[in-house]
Every structure is written in C-alpha cells, then in structure tokens.
Design a protein around this motif. Structure first.
Motif, PDB file in Angstrom:
ATOM      1  N   VAL A  29      93.055  82.950  39.612  1.00  0.00           N
ATOM      2  CA  VAL A  29      93.523  81.214  40.617  1.00  0.00           C
ATOM      3  C   VAL A  29      92.599  80.205  39.445  1.00  0.00           C
ATOM      4  O   VAL A  29      93.069  78.847  39.223  1.00  0.00           O
ATOM      5  N   VAL A  30      91.315  80.623  39.373  1.00  0.00           N
ATOM      6  CA  VAL A  30      90.815  79.348  38.492  1.00  0.00           C
ATOM      7  C   VAL A  30      91.728  79.232  37.324  1.00  0.00           C
ATOM      8  O   VAL A  30      91.811  78.232  36.641  1.00  0.00           O
ATOM      9  N   HIS A  31      92.154  80.089  36.856  1.00  0.00           N
ATOM     10  CA  HIS A  31      93.409  80.107  35.245  1.00  0.00           C
ATOM     11  C   HIS A  31      93.905  78.859  35.894  1.00  0.00           C
ATOM     12  O   HIS A  31      94.911  77.733  35.509  1.00  0.00           O
ATOM     13  N   ALA A  32      94.783  78.703  37.076  1.00  0.00           N
ATOM     14  CA  ALA A  32      96.254  78.267  37.871  1.00  0.00           C
ATOM     15  C   ALA A  32      95.276  77.093  37.631  1.00  0.00           C
ATOM     16  O   ALA A  32      96.147  75.659  37.524  1.00  0.00           O
ATOM     17  N   CYS A  33      94.737  76.746  38.185  1.00  0.00           N
ATOM     18  CA  CYS A  33      93.871  75.382  38.321  1.00  0.00           C
ATOM     19  C   CYS A  33      93.520  74.608  37.298  1.00  0.00           C
ATOM     20  O   CYS A  33      93.753  73.915  37.315  1.00  0.00           O
ATOM     21  N   GLN A  35      94.648  75.050  34.569  1.00  0.00           N
ATOM     22  CA  GLN A  35      96.246  75.251  33.592  1.00  0.00           C
ATOM     23  C   GLN A  35      97.246  74.508  34.398  1.00  0.00           C
ATOM     24  O   GLN A  35      98.345  72.938  34.007  1.00  0.00           O
ATOM     25  N   GLY A  36      97.118  73.762  35.228  1.00  0.00           N
ATOM     26  CA  GLY A  36      98.082  73.387  36.244  1.00  0.00           C
ATOM     27  C   GLY A  36      99.378  73.598  36.350  1.00  0.00           C
ATOM     28  O   GLY A  36     100.555  72.989  36.530  1.00  0.00           O
ATOM     29  N   GLU A  37      99.319  74.960  37.009  1.00  0.00           N
ATOM     30  CA  GLU A  37     100.626  75.552  36.713  1.00  0.00           C
ATOM     31  C   GLU A  37     100.005  77.428  37.610  1.00  0.00           C
ATOM     32  O   GLU A  37      98.980  78.384  37.562  1.00  0.00           O
ATOM     33  N   SER A  38     101.192  78.351  38.008  1.00  0.00           N
ATOM     34  CA  SER A  38     101.152  79.314  38.992  1.00  0.00           C
ATOM     35  C   SER A  38     100.850  80.435  37.301  1.00  0.00           C
ATOM     36  O   SER A  38     101.116  80.050  36.276  1.00  0.00           O
ATOM     37  N   ARG A  39     100.216  81.430  38.226  1.00  0.00           N
ATOM     38  CA  ARG A  39      99.192  82.413  37.071  1.00  0.00           C
ATOM     39  C   ARG A  39      99.480  83.850  37.698  1.00  0.00           C
ATOM     40  O   ARG A  39      98.622  83.816  38.892  1.00  0.00           O
ATOM     41  N   GLY A  40     100.108  84.614  37.466  1.00  0.00           N
ATOM     42  CA  GLY A  40     100.715  86.277  38.394  1.00  0.00           C
ATOM     43  C   GLY A  40     100.778  86.029  39.391  1.00  0.00           C
ATOM     44  O   GLY A  40     101.798  85.343  39.941  1.00  0.00           O
ATOM     45  N   HIS A  41      99.360  86.145  40.395  1.00  0.00           N
ATOM     46  CA  HIS A  41      99.895  86.405  41.887  1.00  0.00           C
ATOM     47  C   HIS A  41      99.207  84.950  42.753  1.00  0.00           C
ATOM     48  O   HIS A  41      99.562  84.791  43.751  1.00  0.00           O
ATOM     49  N   ALA A  42      98.942  83.614  41.793  1.00  0.00           N
ATOM     50  CA  ALA A  42      98.328  82.483  42.111  1.00  0.00           C
ATOM     51  C   ALA A  42      99.375  81.578  42.114  1.00  0.00           C
ATOM     52  O   ALA A  42     100.240  80.779  41.334  1.00  0.00           O
ATOM     53  N   THR A  43      99.791  80.972  43.250  1.00  0.00           N
ATOM     54  CA  THR A  43     100.696  80.134  43.285  1.00  0.00           C
ATOM     55  C   THR A  43     100.329  78.975  43.782  1.00  0.00           C
ATOM     56  O   THR A  43      99.514  78.155  44.731  1.00  0.00           O
ATOM     57  N   TRP A  44     100.329  77.889  42.238  1.00  0.00           N
ATOM     58  CA  TRP A  44     100.466  76.651  42.508  1.00  0.00           C
ATOM     59  C   TRP A  44     100.829  75.388  42.433  1.00  0.00           C
ATOM     60  O   TRP A  44     102.095  75.882  42.468  1.00  0.00           O
ATOM     61  N   THR A  45     100.329  74.314  43.570  1.00  0.00           N
ATOM     62  CA  THR A  45     101.149  73.608  43.761  1.00  0.00           C
ATOM     63  C   THR A  45     100.179  72.004  43.808  1.00  0.00           C
ATOM     64  O   THR A  45      99.350  71.922  44.250  1.00  0.00           O
ATOM     65  N   ALA A  46     101.112  71.058  43.124  1.00  0.00           N
ATOM     66  CA  ALA A  46     100.402  69.248  42.851  1.00  0.00           C
ATOM     67  C   ALA A  46      99.917  69.368  44.319  1.00  0.00           C
ATOM     68  O   ALA A  46     100.961  69.131  44.782  1.00  0.00           O
ATOM     69  N   ILE A  47      98.903  68.267  44.558  1.00  0.00           N
ATOM     70  CA  ILE A  47      99.086  67.345  45.735  1.00  0.00           C
ATOM     71  C   ILE A  47      99.683  66.010  44.838  1.00  0.00           C
ATOM     72  O   ILE A  47      98.854  66.335  43.584  1.00  0.00           O
ATOM     73  N   ALA A  48     100.212  64.831  45.481  1.00  0.00           N
ATOM     74  CA  ALA A  48     100.560  63.831  44.837  1.00  0.00           C
ATOM     75  C   ALA A  48      99.850  62.960  45.408  1.00  0.00           C
ATOM     76  O   ALA A  48      99.019  63.104  46.090  1.00  0.00           O
ATOM     77  N   THR A  49      99.289  61.838  44.122  1.00  0.00           N
ATOM     78  CA  THR A  49      97.522  61.112  43.549  1.00  0.00           C
ATOM     79  C   THR A  49      98.675  59.585  44.351  1.00  0.00           C
ATOM     80  O   THR A  49      97.564  58.968  43.169  1.00  0.00           O
ATOM     81  N   GLY A 148      85.747  70.405  34.204  1.00  0.00           N
ATOM     82  CA  GLY A 148      85.085  70.990  35.609  1.00  0.00           C
ATOM     83  C   GLY A 148      86.084  70.250  36.014  1.00  0.00           C
ATOM     84  O   GLY A 148      87.370  70.569  36.248  1.00  0.00           O
ATOM     85  N   LEU A 149      85.866  72.473  36.855  1.00  0.00           N
ATOM     86  CA  LEU A 149      87.090  72.447  38.252  1.00  0.00           C
ATOM     87  C   LEU A 149      85.966  72.767  39.656  1.00  0.00           C
ATOM     88  O   LEU A 149      85.204  73.565  39.197  1.00  0.00           O
ATOM     89  N   TYR A 150      86.542  72.174  40.616  1.00  0.00           N
ATOM     90  CA  TYR A 150      86.149  73.425  41.461  1.00  0.00           C
ATOM     91  C   TYR A 150      87.360  73.144  42.039  1.00  0.00           C
ATOM     92  O   TYR A 150      88.698  72.889  41.979  1.00  0.00           O
TER      93      TYR A 150
END
Length: 172
Positions: A29-33, A35-49, A148-150
């Motif tokens: 999850v930390v890596h997905a956040c 790098q801005g991409e899915s990683r392993g079982h962690a599915t990353w989805t962008a929020i439109a800004t 930094g990441l939250y």
C-alpha cells in the motif's frame, strides 16, 4: 474511584492504539501510494483533481479544498494551524498521524493542489493516499525525489474512525 478511572483511561488508550496498528498499511500500500500505481494486491485509483471545490466554512469554520471520490468529498481542511484530511464530513487532524518510519518524521502541511490524491484497496482495507513533494521543492534542492505521504484508513460504515499514517520516502 481514581484507580478505576485510570484503568478505564489506560484501557481506552490501549484499544485506540490497537485499532491504529491493526489498520497500518502494508508495504504494498505504501509503495502504491508513493509510486502512483497498483502494487501486488494493492489496487491504486487516482482521484481527479482537475475539478476542485472550496468551502470557507466547511465544518466548524475550517476552510476546505475539496475533490470528489466515488461521490464523497475528499480534501484538505485548514484552520488556525490545525490542518487535516477530509473524508466525507470527517476531518482527521494531521497532528494525529502515526509515523510509518523509525525514527518518526514530523507530519507536514502541504498544498492540496500540488499533491497527488488517490485511493488504494487491499483486501477489505481501503486508504486515502496523499503523495506530495513538499510544494515542488522536495526536502531541498538535492532531494527532489523525496516525498511525504499520508495514508488514511477508510473505515467501513458503522465501524471505527479513520486512522492516519505519515511517512517520508524517496520515489526511486
């Protein structure tokens, strides 16, 4: 009677700490956040800004910068140095962030429009991810790739409050 009150207070702190640790994000999850991409079982989805809203009296006088994720307000709340992340109508103060790193980094404020916002799903856990490079500067000129990441756990309806985590990582 004082012993009983202290025992209840200690039990409450223990339960809150256990809840926060139970929701701690995995390395995927930390890596997905970061790098801005899915990683392993962690599915990353962008929020439109690209569509941003603001509310100068969001909740209790907070000034809010708002985006929309799955029909829900998501964003950044500011009030007298008590900044926080927004999920729906909930504001989670940045100062409550649990460190991801040892030694711990101090949670940092950021400019919401310069950050990358996303959600990450891993199994039944969902997180709001905010990834930022300290307003375009990194930590200093030689550390442009330091971010930094939250990560805020998104509780299922009717369950506990969100837990907030903070860390600093290199993007490479």
């Amino acid at each position: 009677m004082n012993v009983f009150k202290r025992w209840i207070a200690a039990l409450s702190v223990t339960v809150m700490t256990a809840c926060a640790h139970a929701a701690k994000p995995s390395a995927e999850v930390v890596h997905a956040c970061l790098q801005g991409e899915s990683r392993g079982h962690a599915t990353w989805t962008a929020i439109a800004t690209n569509e941003v809203g603001s509310d100068d009296d969001f909740r209790g006088g907070y000034k809010a910068t708002l985006f929309t994720a799955n029909g829900r307000d998501v964003g950044y709340a500011e009030k007298d140095g008590r900044d926080g992340l927004i999920w729906g109508r909930t504001i989670v103060p940045l100062k409550r962030a649990v460190p991801l790193d040892q030694p711990p980094e101090t949670p940092s404020t950021f400019t919401p429009m310069l950050a990358d916002w996303s959600t990450i799903q891993q199994g039944s856990q969902r997180f709001l991810c905010v990834n930022f490079n300290f307003d375009g500067l990194g930590r200093s000129g030689s550390f442009q790739k330091v971010h930094g990441l939250y990560l805020m756990s998104i509780p299922q309806r009717g369950t506990s409050k969100p837990a907030l985590f903070y860390g600093v990582r290199r993007t490479e």
